[in-house]
Structure formats: structure tokens, C-alpha cells
Write a protein that holds these residues in place. Structure first.
Motif, PDB file in Angstrom:
ATOM      1  N   LEU A   1       0.857  -1.202   0.000  1.00 52.83           N
ATOM      2  CA  LEU A   1       0.000   0.000   0.000  1.00 52.83           C
ATOM      3  C   LEU A   1       0.889   1.247   0.000  1.00 52.83           C
ATOM      4  CD1 LEU A   1      -2.948   0.668   2.492  1.00 52.83           C
ATOM      5  CD2 LEU A   1      -1.490   2.452   1.612  1.00 52.83           C
ATOM      6  N   HIS A   2       1.868   1.266   0.899  1.00 49.52           N
ATOM      7  CA  HIS A   2       2.772   2.424   0.965  1.00 49.52           C
ATOM      8  C   HIS A   2       3.480   2.638  -0.373  1.00 49.52           C
ATOM      9  CE1 HIS A   2       2.671   4.032   5.002  1.00 49.52           C
ATOM     10  NE2 HIS A   2       2.731   2.824   5.534  1.00 49.52           N
ATOM     11  N   GLN A   3       3.972   1.547  -0.918  1.00 52.22           N
ATOM     12  CA  GLN A   3       4.704   1.644  -2.183  1.00 52.22           C
ATOM     13  C   GLN A   3       3.818   2.215  -3.295  1.00 52.22           C
ATOM     14  OE1 GLN A   3       7.034   2.056  -4.047  1.00 52.22           O
ATOM     15  NE2 GLN A   3       8.083   0.147  -4.562  1.00 52.22           N
ATOM     16  N   LEU A   4       2.615   1.677  -3.410  1.00 51.22           N
ATOM     17  CA  LEU A   4       1.745   2.079  -4.527  1.00 51.22           C
ATOM     18  C   LEU A   4       1.180   3.480  -4.326  1.00 51.22           C
ATOM     19  CD1 LEU A   4       0.107  -1.404  -4.933  1.00 51.22           C
ATOM     20  CD2 LEU A   4       1.463  -0.231  -6.689  1.00 51.22           C
ATOM     21  N   VAL A   5       0.777   3.773  -3.112  1.00 55.86           N
ATOM     22  CA  VAL A   5       0.218   5.109  -2.881  1.00 55.86           C
ATOM     23  C   VAL A   5       1.316   6.153  -3.039  1.00 55.86           C
ATOM     24  CG1 VAL A   5      -0.878   6.620  -1.165  1.00 55.86           C
ATOM     25  CG2 VAL A   5      -1.732   4.302  -1.516  1.00 55.86           C
ATOM     26  N   SER A   6       2.535   5.807  -2.652  1.00 54.12           N
ATOM     27  CA  SER A   6       3.596   6.805  -2.810  1.00 54.12           C
ATOM     28  C   SER A   6       3.875   7.069  -4.294  1.00 54.12           C
ATOM     29  CB  SER A   6       4.865   6.400  -2.055  1.00 54.12           C
ATOM     30  OG  SER A   6       5.424   5.258  -2.640  1.00 54.12           O
TER      31      SER A   6
END
Ligand SMILES: *Cc1c(COP(=O)(O)O)cnc(C)c1O
Length: 429
Positions: free
Chosen positions: A109-114
Motif C-alpha cells: 500500500l505504501h509503495q503504490l500510494v507513494s
């Protein structure tokens, strides 16, 4: 009662359904303790003989090859994330290069949202919902803070009208001009409601908003068509319905139209595979979903997935979904008939089309009812303050399991056996 048909409620009916079940032979492949009925596959799926075997094989490849295991042996470690992404593609309706097995739900989630949250001008907010799993909300708030926004006024959480489900029209109404990104669950972790991903994606795109889904509770349980629906990105864990084992490596999907996008959180595994060992300080990131990897894959936590996924490949998600619906419908009818005197409320959607792989009941004494069930070797899943999730899983639960669980639950209620326990949750619930 069903058509005044007592036979429907008898054990023999369950036994007959089991005999007719085309998936019945898979049950013996899963380690369910003798005398136990495991109904918690939506939290942690059971170990299978194939997952066990593939884990041991990879352990052995370390023993045999040392460093050369990256490129040698039956399953060279360097390509596992890509290879298993390909195997998982049919489960989400993705193209092979749109998937990669990496990270965990929350790190993905962090990777994609970033990468996908690109606030511009007035369009700065993130739209989510008030029923999502806490980890997703924590991560979204920290992503907002990292970009310099206040979560209090930049995270919009669509409200539920009944505290259990969401209405697509409420979500669509919240897709306003100040929203940059939408993140929603595919299946709600409590009520098991399936959101209409196709409709929501269409409506988001009409308004120029990027949309992603968390598939933790839908992967391995229902079919998806992420590519055709045009979903921008998605991510999920593999230890629930996919039976990859505690902490097994997660996965993500990035739609082909975004190939070439730069990862928000880069690392050397974001590289094009053939360039990774050039050791340059200028990253040439992969063009496909592989770009969203960060560091060295957790090979031993990927290993069980090789075996675990082979069941889904062999059977196909459609047949798994069909049996899952039969089991949850059967359980619902038994609960309604046998436990109508005991204050249980079934909060899962009634219609098959919008219900995932588990049933969700509420009862004021839920915590201690779950303890009583466990003491009698029925393994449910308690969700504070008063929720009980029951997941009869197509690969390893039988109709008889469902029948017996409901009978035991009824006995516990009739004899008030739950009163022996405190009505509080344990540390891990
Ligand atoms: C299970 C689950 C998680 C767990 O995240 P991890 O990073 O794997 O711990 C997150 N979100 C949802 C919706 C889940 O169902």
C-alpha cells in the motif's frame, strides 16, 4: 423452515452434499487437526501438503546451492516473484506482467500510494471509507503527512449507513474535484460485502481520479477482472484465502497503462532484472509491476506459495467460488433455522453477488461465545466488540463441517456454556 423439509436440516443432507462435491478430494491435502473444524481461513489459511513440500524444497535448495540458489535449482530464487505473479494473474484477471509477488499488504500500500498519489492544484485529497481495516487507514494518513497534508482534512472516509456495509452511490458522491486518489477494500473485512469494483473504477476515471483496491479478503475467494475493469492498482496478502502461511509474501497489481511509472519507494529490486547487477547508482527501473519491488525477496516466506497456488491453478477460481457460496448459503440457512432464539444478527449481505467468502454475525456475548466454540474445537474468528466471522473454505471445509459447527454453536447457546468464559478479547483476536 425450508419448505417444511426436515431432511434439509439433517446431518444426512450434509453428507450427501459432500459426496457430490467435486472438490471433496482436496480436503485431505490440508492439515486440519483431527476433531477440529477450522473456520478461520479468512484470517490465516491452513497448511497444505503441497505448500509444505515447496517450503521444504526451497530450504533444501539453500542447503544444496548456497548463493547459487538465486539462479539454480528447481525454483531459482531470483525469478520467483515474477513467476508466482504470473501464476496469480488469473485470480485477479490481470496480465502476467501486471503482477509481482513482493512485500506485504501494508508495505505494498505504501509503495503504490507513494507512486500513485500525485496531488496537484486543488486535487489533493485521498478518499477511503470508514469500515476499512485499520492498517490501511494508518498507512494512508502517513502518506498524507509525508506529502505535507493534514490527515484530518485530507483523508475523506465515506460513511456507512448501517455500520456494516457501504453504498456505491455514497462513494461516488464523495468523488469530488478535490480527490486525487481513492483506496477501497474489494471485500469488507467484517461484513464480507463485495464492492462493485467495475462501477467504482468507471466512475472514478470519469472524474479523473486514480483508484486502487485492497484485495486481502477477496483474493482466492472471488474472481476479479482488474485488467478489464481498468483498475489502476491493487495489492493483497497471501496468508488468508491463498494459504501461503503466516507472514507469507504479499502481491500487487499495476495496470499495464501505467507501465513505465516510477516506483515511489525504489530499491535495487525495482531494477530491470538484467541491469540489477550492473550496480550503477542510476536506477533503471523495470517497466512493469516488477518496478514496485524494493529489496531482496523473503524467499522462505514465498516458498509455500508455490505449492499453495497450484491448487488454484488446478481448480480455477470459478469452481472455488461456486462451492464457497454453497457453503456460506448452507451455513446461513442453518443459522437462521437453528439459532433464531438467540439474538444473533447475520450482518453479511444476503445476495450472493455481493457477499465474499465468509459470514459475519453479531452477538453481545460474541467474545465468550468464540471462546466456548474454540474450547469445543470449532475455530471461529472474533472481531471486537461483538463480531464473529465464520469462513467455511471451499478447499478444506465440508458441508458436514458447517452442519456440525452450527449444531455445536446451538448446544453452547442452549446450555449457556459460554457463560464459563469472560466476555473480553484475547491479545490476538
Ligand atoms: C489482513 C489485512 C491486512 C494486513 O496487512 P499486513 O500488512 O499483511 O499485516 C491489511 N488490510 C486488510 C484489509 C486486511 O484484510
Amino acid at each position: 423452515m425450508k419448505e417444511n423439509d426436515n431432511a434439509f436440516y439433517a446431518c444426512e443432507y450434509a453428507e450427501r452434499r459432500d459426496e457430490e462435491d467435486p472438490l471433496k478430494n482436496y480436503q485431505k491435502d490440508f492439515y486440519m487437526k483431527q476433531g477440529t473444524i477450522y473456520l478461520d481461513g479468512n484470517s490465516l489459511g491452513l497448511l497444505s501438503v503441497r505448500a509444505e513440500r515447496s517450503l521444504l524444497e526451497l530450504l533444501d535448495s539453500w542447503k544444496q546451492f548456497g548463493i547459487d540458489g538465486w539462479t539454480q535449482g528447481h525454483y531459482p530464487w531470483f525469478y520467483l516473484s515474477e513467476d508466482l505473479g504470473k501464476k496469480m494473474a488469473p485470480l485477479v484477471g490481470g496480465k502476467e506482467k501486471e503482477l509481482i509477488v513482493t512485500g506485504s499488504t501494508t508495505t505494498n500500500l505504501h509503495q503504490l500510494v507513494s507512486a500513485f498519489y500525485e496531488p496537484q492544484g486543488q486535487r489533493t485529497k485521498i478518499l477511503a471509507d470508514e469500515l476499512n481495516f485499520p492498517s490501511d487507514i494508518y498507512a494512508l494518513k502517513s502518506q498524507l503527512k509525508l506529502k505535507g497534508y493534514e490527515p484530518d482534512n485530507h483523508l475523506i472516509q465515506v460513511k456507512s449507513r448501517d455500520g456494516q456495509t457501504l453504498q456505491e452511490k455514497d462513494i461516488i458522491a464523495a468523488m469530488t474535484e478535490d480527490v486525487a486518489l481513492i483506496l477501497l477494500p474489494a471485500v469488507l473485512y467484517r461484513s464480507g460485502q463485495i464492492l462493485d469494483m467495475k462501477l467504482l473504477t468507471e466512475e472514478a476515471h470519469k472524474r479523473g481520479i486514480v483508484i486502487g483496491f485492497d484485495l486481502c479478503h477477496s483474493i482466492g475467494s472471488i474472481p476479479h477482472e482488474l485488467h478489464d475493469w481498468g483498475v489502476d492498482f491493487a495489492f493483497w496478502c497471501t496468508y488468508k484465502h491463498l494459504n501461503g502461511g503466516p507472514g507469507s509474501v504479499g502481491a500487487l497489481f499495476v495496470h499495464e497503462k501505467h507501465f513505465g511509472k516510477e516506483p515511489g519507494l525504489a530499491g535495487w529490486f525495482s531494477s530491470k532484472k538484467e541491469k540489477q547487477f550492473d550496480m550503477k547508482h542510476e536506477l533503471e527501473h523495470a517497466e512493469d509491476a516488477g518496478a514496485f519491488q524494493i529489496g531482496t525477496p523473503h524467499v522462505l516466506s514465498i516458498a509455500p506459495l508455490i505449492g499453495a497456488l497450484s491448487y488454484f491453478e488446478e481448480i480455477g477460481i470459478e469452481k472455488i467460488r461456486e462451492k464457497s457460496l454453497q457453503l456460506t448459503n448452507y451455513m446461513k440457512e442453518l443459522l437462521e433455522a437453528e439459532l433464531s432464539d438467540f439474538d444473533f444478527v447475520i450482518q453479511s449481505p444476503k445476495e450472493d453477488a455481493v457477499r465474499g467468502g465468509h459470514l459475519y454475525l453479531e452477538h453481545p456475548e460474541a467474545a465468550r461465545i468464540c471462546k466456548a466454540l474454540k474450547a469445543e474445537n470449532i475455530i471461529p474468528d472474533f472481531r471486537a466488540p461483538q463480531g464473529i466471522r465464520l469462513a467455511p473454505v471451499a478447499l478444506y471445509n465440508s458441508f458436514k463441517d458447517v452442519w456440525r459447527s452450527v449444531q455445536i454453536l446451538k448446544d453452547i447457546m442452549v446450555e449457556e456454556r459460554y457463560k464459563k468464559y469472560k466476555n473480553e478479547r484475547d491479545v490476538v483476536a
